[in-house]
Every structure is written in C-alpha cells, then in structure tokens.
Scaffold this active site. Structure first.
Site, short mmCIF file in Angstrom:
data_model
loop_
_atom_site.label_atom_id
_atom_site.label_comp_id
_atom_site.label_asym_id
_atom_site.label_seq_id
_atom_site.Cartn_x
_atom_site.Cartn_y
_atom_site.Cartn_z
N HIS A 26 10.72 -6.60 -7.45
CA HIS A 26 9.55 -5.78 -7.80
C HIS A 26 9.61 -5.51 -9.31
O HIS A 26 10.70 -5.46 -9.89
CB HIS A 26 9.66 -4.47 -7.01
CG HIS A 26 8.51 -3.53 -7.15
ND1 HIS A 26 8.38 -2.66 -8.21
CD2 HIS A 26 7.44 -3.30 -6.35
CE1 HIS A 26 7.28 -1.95 -8.05
NE2 HIS A 26 6.69 -2.31 -6.93
N ASP A 33 18.21 -2.14 -5.06
CA ASP A 33 16.91 -1.48 -4.93
C ASP A 33 16.55 -1.48 -3.45
O ASP A 33 16.14 -2.51 -2.91
CB ASP A 33 15.89 -2.27 -5.77
CG ASP A 33 14.46 -1.85 -5.49
OD1 ASP A 33 14.25 -0.90 -4.71
OD2 ASP A 33 13.55 -2.48 -6.06
N GLN A 76 12.51 -0.96 0.03
CA GLN A 76 11.91 -1.53 1.25
C GLN A 76 12.92 -1.63 2.39
O GLN A 76 12.58 -2.13 3.47
CB GLN A 76 11.32 -2.92 0.97
CG GLN A 76 10.19 -2.92 -0.04
CD GLN A 76 8.96 -2.16 0.45
OE1 GLN A 76 8.80 -1.87 1.63
NE2 GLN A 76 8.06 -1.84 -0.48
N LYS A 129 8.18 6.05 0.94
CA LYS A 129 8.15 4.85 1.80
C LYS A 129 9.01 5.07 3.04
O LYS A 129 9.06 4.23 3.93
CB LYS A 129 8.69 3.64 1.03
CG LYS A 129 7.82 3.22 -0.15
CD LYS A 129 8.38 1.95 -0.78
CE LYS A 129 7.91 1.72 -2.19
NZ LYS A 129 6.51 1.33 -2.31
N CYS A 136 3.01 -5.98 -7.37
CA CYS A 136 3.98 -5.66 -8.43
C CYS A 136 5.16 -6.63 -8.39
O CYS A 136 6.31 -6.24 -8.63
CB CYS A 136 4.48 -4.22 -8.34
SG CYS A 136 3.17 -3.03 -8.55
N1 7TS Z 1 11.26 -1.58 -5.41
C1 7TS Z 1 10.61 -2.20 -4.41
C2 7TS Z 1 11.28 -3.34 -3.68
C3 7TS Z 1 9.33 -1.77 -4.06
O1 7TS Z 1 8.70 -2.37 -3.05
C4 7TS Z 1 8.74 -0.70 -4.77
C5 7TS Z 1 7.34 -0.24 -4.49
C6 7TS Z 1 9.48 -0.08 -5.78
C7 7TS Z 1 10.73 -0.56 -6.08
C8 7TS Z 1 8.97 1.08 -6.54
O2 7TS Z 1 8.91 2.21 -5.74
P1 7TS Z 1 8.31 3.57 -6.29
O3 7TS Z 1 8.27 4.45 -5.09
O4 7TS Z 1 9.23 4.06 -7.34
O5 7TS Z 1 6.95 3.25 -6.82
N2 7TS Z 1 6.55 -1.18 -3.81
C9 7TS Z 1 5.21 -1.08 -3.57
C10 7TS Z 1 4.53 -2.04 -2.81
O6 7TS Z 1 5.04 -3.01 -2.29
N3 7TS Z 1 3.23 -1.68 -2.74
O7 7TS Z 1 3.07 -0.55 -3.43
C11 7TS Z 1 4.29 -0.17 -3.95
#
Ligand code: 7TS
Length: 409
Positions: free
Chosen positions: A126, A203, A206, A229, A367
């Site tokens: 990501h 990371d 997910q 999430k 992203c």
């Molecule tokens: N890493 C991964 C693998 C992600 O899928 C996401 C967000 C992030 C980091 C960042 O997370 P945040 O909560 O700090 O924003 N992924 C997604 C997505 O797949 N659709 O919207 C956000």
C-alpha cells in the site's frame, strides 16, 4: 466451517448499519478493506466513555481521570493479548497503520539509514508502506529495493532473499495485500532477514481483522494496524515494537506526557510506551478498539478466518464463472479480497452500477498504484469481505455484475 456453527444472521444483528438501505435497496457492504462496520459493543463503549468517564488521562488526581486512565490502559493490555506481545509497554497507540509506519521511518529509520543504505519492501505494498520509505531514502540518500511479485500476486521469495545484503537496514512488508488479498509468508521472510540481523516491520492493516496474529510467533520487530479496519473507531491504531528497539529509538513527537522532566537545558523522556505518545491521546478510540478486539476474541479469530475463507472460495467460484470477469490476485494463500476487471468496462462504471444495486465495493487503484502497473491495468473493482457477509450477498454482487454486462452490452 458450516453455516450452522457460524450464526451469521445473529452476528449481523450486532451491526446496526447493516440494516440500512441505499438507493432503496438493502445495503450489501463489501468494502471492508477500506473500513469495516462497527458492532454495538464498540458504539456503546464510545457512548459510555463520553457519558460516564470522559476525562484526560495520566494527569488528573480526580476520580474521573483515574477511571479514564484505567480504561485506556486496560485497552492497551487487551491489545497486548490480541497480538500476543510480551509486554504492554510494547503497545503504542497511534492514529492508524499509516502513522505507525511513519513513526518507525522517522525514528528508527532516520537513525539506521545512511547514504548508500537500503530499505527492502515488496511490489504489493500500500502507498503507506512505500512513500514513508521513499521520503526516508530521499533524505538520507539511501535506496529503496523492491521484491517482485509473480502473476498470481505472490512475492518471489528467491528474489526477495537476493535483495537482502550488507546495506539493508530494514525490511517493511505487508502481512496481507489490500489490492490482491495475498497473505505473505511473514514468518519465513522475517527469519531470512534476521539471519542477516535486519529488523522487519509488518504492515498488518489487512491482517489484524481477519487472521490470528501472534507477533512473537511471527518474530517481527514492528507490527502495525488500524482500529477502523478492525471493527473499531477511526483515528486510533497500534504500533507494536520489541522493547529493545523501542528503547533505542528517539521520540517521534515532542510534547506533554512523553517526558519525565523538562527544563530549558535538558528534557528527560518518559518510559515506554509513553515516550511515543505525546499529547492527549484518542482515549475514546483506544477504549473502543479494546471493545472491538474483545468482540473478535469472543467470536474467535480462527473461526472468523475459517468462515471468511469459505466465503472467499464461494465468491471466487461465482466470479470466475462470469464471462469477461478476470480476477487479479490468485495467490494460493489468500485473504477474502476479490479484485477484478470486467472486460471493456472501467472499474468506476462497475462500482457505480453496483452501488445503484445497493452493493458497496471499491473501484480504483486502492492506494497500490505499483500493483496496477505490475498487472498493466488502470484500476480494479474490489469486493472485500468480512465476518458478517453472506453467500446471499455474494449472489447479489454476481447479479449486479450481470446488470453491468446488460448496460455495456
Ligand atoms: N496498509 C494497508 C495494507 C492498507 O490496506 C491500508 C489502507 C493502510 C496501510 C493504511 O491504513 P490507514 O488506516 O492508516 O489509512 N487500505 C485501504 C484500502 O484498501 N482502501 O481504503 C484504505
């Protein structure tokens, strides 16, 4: 897992938003990788906090502040248990996975990386696990090295291993890809890096909502995920780090709570984890996240993973049978993410037509623009599943894709 041992209809009652309608149709929420919906226990924990406990933490002597501090610290211990971390001081509250990664890049990374040094990532990351390392490498005149992926969306392990060398200062990898669903062999990748004394950041944005995560078994050095999430509130997340590394790292932000004493001549930083928690934290968020993880533990992460895998198999079968639909991301070890392209139709048009049918999916590059480049596509439509989704909802997705074909015939 058979439908009888996973009472999805009962579970759905815990999530009020699932009973909303959109465009006059029942909501079919398949955008869980972007953010997941919240069960009543989380919503109630937030209301309860603001109604009965709201106060600043770690400072008031009064009863309310004590209550808030206790609830905040209890949430930390819950998270420690959830990740099987060795100590609660290894759990740092951050805003989300993005902030967790930036914290490590700006503290550990800025100390460790010098001109000519390297940071290794993979081709399925990501943007939040790419850009912070690019920023660091730019500042320090280091180099970002990228382990390639194959046509199924799996990391090429030999190529990854070959990238690790004398100048590698850190490996930063996803546990699960948000765009492809690939589950990475984190333990094996960590072991390989550790043989060369290279620390590993994972990371887990997910992974945490879907898999049983044990940071000690994975033997990673840092692990981060986002509350929103993981069925918890937005604006809160977790960075786990091994004590010995966190101890050596300089603070990220300066301010209140992260100090033991301040004078104009010298400031003494606080102990872990507070050294990394400057300013008033998201107390309600931490408590809400604790409630969300409690909910997941009660259901059982193993049972959640088994149910979602069953849904993935069913959905893969249904989507594969549709003419003109091609799945992107077919790793053997995969979480319940279905990214696909529909021949001759832009992903945004697919998303818009599905939305009119009540089916919420995400369309775009997710992203993860380098993943799109790797597969030579501009975008995908993505259905990402969660513990409350049903086979009937997958049938509605399939029916919606039938409508897409009618419109673009
Ligand atoms: N890493 C991964 C693998 C992600 O899928 C996401 C967000 C992030 C980091 C960042 O997370 P945040 O909560 O700090 O924003 N992924 C997604 C997505 O797949 N659709 O919207 C956000």
């Amino acid at each position: 897992m058979s439908g009888s041992s996973w009472d999805v209809e009962r579970i759905r009652k815990d999530f009020p938003i699932l009973h909303e309608e959109v465009h006059g149709k029942p909501l079919v929420y398949l955008d869980n990788a972007a953010t997941s919906q919240k069960p009543n226990v989380v919503i109630e924990a937030l209301v309860d906090y603001y109604a009965k406990q709201n106060s600043n933490v770690h400072r008031g002597l009064h009863q309310l502040s004590e209550r808030a501090t206790e609830a905040y610290e209890e949430a930390r211990v819950r998270i420690q248990r959830f990740l099987n971390a060795a100590h609660s001081r290894e759990i740092i509250f951050v805003r989300g996975a993005t902030e967790g990664i930036n914290l490590v890049a700006q503290t550990y990374g800025r100390r460790a990386v010098r001109a000519g040094d390297e940071v290794v990532i993979t081709a399925l990351e990501h943007h939040s696990n790419i850009v912070p390392w690019q920023m660091l490498c730019e500042e320090k005149h280091g180099t970002l090295r990228v382990a390639p992926i194959n046509d199924a969306g799996e990391v090429d392990f030999e190529a990854y291993e070959a990238l690790l060398g004398e100048r590698t200062r850190l490996v930063a990898i996803a546990h699960v890809s948000n765009a492809l669903g690939t589950i990475l062999p984190v333990h094996r990748m960590s072991e390989t890096a550790h043989r060369r004394d290279i620390p590993v950041l994972v990371d887990g944005a997910q992974a945490a909502p879907h898999l049983c995560v044990d940071v000690q078994a994975l033997d990673c050095d840092f692990y981060t995920f986002s509350g929103h999430k993981t069925y918890g509130p937005t604006g809160i997340g977790v960075l786990y780090g091994k004590t010995e590394l966190l101890e050596q790292m300089p603070p990220f932000h300066g301010g209140g709570d992260m100090i033991k004493s301040v004078s104009f001549e010298k400031t003494i930083y606080n102990d872990l984890p507070y050294k990394f928690e400057a300013g008033t934290p998201h107390v309600a968020g931490a408590i809400g996240l604790g409630a969300a993880l409690g909910y997941l533990e009660d259901l059982g992460l193993d049972r959640i993973a088994a149910y979602e895998h069953e849904l993935l198999v069913y959905a893969t079968d249904r989507l594969s049978s549709l003419p003109g639909v091609r799945l992107i991301g077919t790793a053997r070890d995969k979480a319940a993410v279905l990214s696909f392209v529909v021949e001759g139709v832009h992903a945004h048009d697919v998303g818009t037509i599905l939305d009119l049918e009540g089916v919420a999916v995400r369309a775009g590059h997710h992203c993860a623009m380098p993943v799109m480049t790797r597969f030579d596509i501009a975008a995908t439509t993505r259905a990402s599943l969660a513990l409350y989704n049903t086979r009937e909802e997958i049938d509605l997705l399939t029916r919606g894709l039938g409508k897409v074909r009618e419109v673009f015939r």
